[in-house]
Design a protein around this motif. Structure first.
Motif, mmCIF file in Angstrom:
data_model
loop_
_atom_site.group_PDB
_atom_site.id
_atom_site.type_symbol
_atom_site.label_atom_id
_atom_site.label_comp_id
_atom_site.label_asym_id
_atom_site.label_seq_id
_atom_site.Cartn_x
_atom_site.Cartn_y
_atom_site.Cartn_z
ATOM 1 N N TYR A 1 112.799 21.517 -75.740
ATOM 2 C CA TYR A 1 113.841 21.454 -76.799
ATOM 3 C C TYR A 1 114.803 22.493 -76.240
ATOM 4 O O TYR A 1 116.096 22.226 -76.520
ATOM 5 N N CYS A 2 114.173 23.610 -75.788
ATOM 6 C CA CYS A 2 115.304 24.853 -75.507
ATOM 7 C C CYS A 2 116.042 24.579 -74.263
ATOM 8 O O CYS A 2 117.232 24.728 -74.085
ATOM 9 N N VAL A 3 115.204 23.921 -73.217
ATOM 10 C CA VAL A 3 115.863 23.262 -72.171
ATOM 11 C C VAL A 3 117.085 22.351 -72.344
ATOM 12 O O VAL A 3 118.364 22.507 -71.842
ATOM 13 N N VAL A 4 116.868 21.461 -73.120
ATOM 14 C CA VAL A 4 117.808 20.422 -73.648
ATOM 15 C C VAL A 4 118.851 21.107 -74.328
ATOM 16 O O VAL A 4 120.211 20.796 -74.073
ATOM 17 N N THR A 5 118.797 21.904 -75.134
ATOM 18 C CA THR A 5 119.733 22.728 -75.862
ATOM 19 C C THR A 5 120.533 23.706 -75.156
ATOM 20 O O THR A 5 121.749 23.603 -75.166
ATOM 21 N N ALA A 6 120.014 24.180 -74.184
ATOM 22 C CA ALA A 6 121.086 25.224 -73.321
ATOM 23 C C ALA A 6 121.647 24.310 -72.537
ATOM 24 O O ALA A 6 122.823 24.534 -72.152
ATOM 25 N N ALA A 7 121.198 23.189 -71.792
ATOM 26 C CA ALA A 7 121.888 22.307 -71.079
ATOM 27 C C ALA A 7 123.167 21.576 -71.763
ATOM 28 O O ALA A 7 124.208 21.743 -71.423
ATOM 29 N N ARG A 8 122.643 21.387 -73.133
ATOM 30 C CA ARG A 8 123.824 20.700 -74.064
ATOM 31 C C ARG A 8 125.055 21.737 -74.260
ATOM 32 O O ARG A 8 126.214 21.479 -74.160
ATOM 33 N N TRP A 9 124.769 22.886 -74.467
ATOM 34 C CA TRP A 9 125.833 23.871 -75.038
ATOM 35 C C TRP A 9 126.451 24.314 -73.978
ATOM 36 O O TRP A 9 127.311 25.106 -73.868
ATOM 37 N N LEU A 10 125.822 24.813 -72.508
ATOM 38 C CA LEU A 10 126.407 25.197 -71.503
ATOM 39 C C LEU A 10 127.076 24.503 -70.317
ATOM 40 O O LEU A 10 127.627 24.862 -69.534
ATOM 41 N N THR A 11 126.458 22.888 -70.529
ATOM 42 C CA THR A 11 126.871 22.243 -69.251
ATOM 43 C C THR A 11 127.919 20.890 -69.769
ATOM 44 O O THR A 11 128.505 20.544 -69.028
ATOM 45 N N SER A 12 127.618 20.760 -71.145
ATOM 46 C CA SER A 12 128.458 19.412 -71.587
ATOM 47 C C SER A 12 129.726 19.912 -71.571
ATOM 48 O O SER A 12 130.383 20.883 -72.071
ATOM 49 N N PRO A 13 130.798 19.126 -71.260
ATOM 50 C CA PRO A 13 132.204 19.366 -71.287
ATOM 51 C C PRO A 13 132.846 19.486 -72.468
ATOM 52 O O PRO A 13 133.828 20.089 -72.849
ATOM 53 N N VAL B 1 108.092 14.889 -73.661
ATOM 54 C CA VAL B 1 108.794 13.763 -74.321
ATOM 55 C C VAL B 1 109.040 14.180 -75.743
ATOM 56 O O VAL B 1 110.259 13.832 -75.974
ATOM 57 N N ALA B 2 108.144 14.629 -76.454
ATOM 58 C CA ALA B 2 108.799 15.201 -77.906
ATOM 59 C C ALA B 2 109.976 15.941 -77.846
ATOM 60 O O ALA B 2 110.495 16.090 -78.496
ATOM 61 N N GLY B 3 109.811 17.249 -77.027
ATOM 62 C CA GLY B 3 110.674 18.108 -77.064
ATOM 63 C C GLY B 3 112.203 17.346 -76.587
ATOM 64 O O GLY B 3 113.087 17.904 -77.113
ATOM 65 N N THR B 4 112.092 16.931 -75.597
ATOM 66 C CA THR B 4 113.522 15.982 -75.271
ATOM 67 C C THR B 4 113.715 15.203 -76.375
ATOM 68 O O THR B 4 115.199 15.191 -76.642
ATOM 69 N N ALA B 5 112.943 14.400 -76.803
ATOM 70 C CA ALA B 5 113.435 13.504 -78.185
ATOM 71 C C ALA B 5 114.002 14.387 -79.302
ATOM 72 O O ALA B 5 114.995 13.918 -80.060
ATOM 73 N N LEU B 6 113.548 15.507 -79.451
ATOM 74 C CA LEU B 6 113.643 16.401 -80.542
ATOM 75 C C LEU B 6 115.078 16.798 -80.422
ATOM 76 O O LEU B 6 116.251 16.880 -81.138
ATOM 77 N N GLY B 7 115.365 17.220 -78.943
ATOM 78 C CA GLY B 7 116.620 17.713 -78.527
ATOM 79 C C GLY B 7 117.800 16.462 -78.743
ATOM 80 O O GLY B 7 119.029 16.623 -79.531
ATOM 81 N N TRP C 1 120.861 16.775 -81.219
ATOM 82 C CA TRP C 1 122.136 17.182 -80.837
ATOM 83 C C TRP C 1 123.141 15.829 -80.530
ATOM 84 O O TRP C 1 124.154 15.962 -80.325
ATOM 85 N N GLY C 2 122.488 14.508 -80.899
ATOM 86 C CA GLY C 2 122.911 13.387 -80.933
ATOM 87 C C GLY C 2 123.377 12.781 -79.578
ATOM 88 O O GLY C 2 122.710 13.156 -78.428
ATOM 89 N N PRO C 3 124.136 11.664 -79.368
ATOM 90 C CA PRO C 3 124.272 11.034 -78.236
ATOM 91 C C PRO C 3 125.029 11.790 -77.269
ATOM 92 O O PRO C 3 124.869 11.235 -76.148
ATOM 93 N N VAL C 4 125.334 12.736 -77.538
ATOM 94 C CA VAL C 4 126.031 13.631 -76.136
ATOM 95 C C VAL C 4 124.764 13.769 -75.418
ATOM 96 O O VAL C 4 125.064 13.899 -74.211
ATOM 97 N N ILE C 5 123.564 14.070 -75.511
ATOM 98 C CA ILE C 5 122.515 14.412 -74.659
ATOM 99 C C ILE C 5 122.148 13.077 -73.731
ATOM 100 O O ILE C 5 121.928 13.446 -72.643
#
Length: 270
Positions: free
Chosen positions: A36-48, A119-125, A129-133
């Motif tokens: 979940y933290c990996v997905v969250t970090a990627a979402r906020w630091l790499t998403s345009p 799988v659970a942590g990714t799904a939780l992300g 954070w929605g479809p942006v992921i």
């Protein structure tokens, strides 16, 4: 030392005996939080579309690496991490068994829990954070190799860094006086792997790091490499550690817990 008994009337988390399925459940929780933290970090630091996005890809990868390293230190030293050992990586569980520090009968339960947590942590992300992921630019934070890299190079890189990590883990756990510093060494090593290899092999070095993102994004073409290469590297690292242990008379690892063991420290210090 497979079942570490605490001295005195109280049992500290790092000294309690291993409870296989209960501690495997903690591995599920820890790996879920990690992904979940990996997905969250990627979402906020790499998403345009993120206000925190870093334009430079290498810089963004480096920041994600540092964040993941810090998260690992926190999880390893947390009460659940002290209970289960905080492997969060099937390759680490396998290596600790091969080094004689972890019961082999619990390796499958730990591996299943860690992969399910991925799988659970990714799904939780995705839920948070929605479809942006799921956009092509994010792909659930799944890693991928540089187009110039072939499969052989990918196997060598992902397996080689795990081999070095296992040798590092064995070095610290064979020396109780410094084993308490292992969580920080793991955090630094993981951050460096992501910083150095993130733009090359992807810098996963953990089957549980890649499984959830790859499955949910549908990018499974090279998934087998990210699952198998770390296991090969961990096995080679454990074999090298055992060889050095015999040749140089190095003590066996004092615990399977990446936070070290107070009981092991006390017993070895006598």
């Amino acid at each position: 030392m497979l079942r570490e008994q605490a001295t005195g009337s109280a049992v500290a988390p790092a000294d309690r005996p291993l409870y296989g399925l209960v501690d495997a459940a903690w591995e599920f929780v820890l790996t879920t939080v990690l992904l979940y933290c990996v997905v969250t970090a990627a979402r906020w630091l790499t998403s345009p579309d993120s206000p925190l996005a870093v334009d430079n890809t290498r810089a963004a990868t480096a920041i994600v690496g540092v964040v993941v390293g810090i998260v690992l230190v926190v999880l390893i030293t947390s009460p659940p991490g002290r209970c289960s050992g905080a492997h969060m990586n099937p390759a680490i569980s396998l290596a600790l068994w091969l080094m004689g520090a972890f019961p082999g009968r619990y390796v499958p339960a730990y591996a299943v829990a860690q992969l399910a947590g991925s799988v659970a942590g990714t799904a939780l992300g995705r839920l948070c954070w929605g479809p942006v992921i799921s956009r092509p630019s994010m792909r659930y934070a799944a890693v991928h190799p540089n187009p110039a890299w072939n499969t052989t190079a990918l196997v060598v890189a992902e397996g080689g860094c795990l081999m070095l990590v296992v040798l590092m883990v064995g070095f610290f756990l064979a020396r109780p006086a410094i084993s308490r510093w292992l969580p920080y060494a793991v955090g630094v090593a993981t951050a460096l792997i992501i910083i150095v290899l993130g733009q090359l092999s992807g810098g996963s070095a953990n089957p549980a790091r890649q499984l959830g993102p790859a499955l949910l994004s549908g990018g499974t073409r090279l998934l087998w490499v990210y699952l198998v290469a770390p296991l090969i590297g961990a096995s080679l690292g454990a074999a090298a550690h055992c060889l050095l242990q015999r040749r140089l008379d190095i003590p066996a690892p004092c615990t399977y817990r990446l936070c070290g063991s107070n009981d092991a420290l006390r017993s070895r210090a006598r």
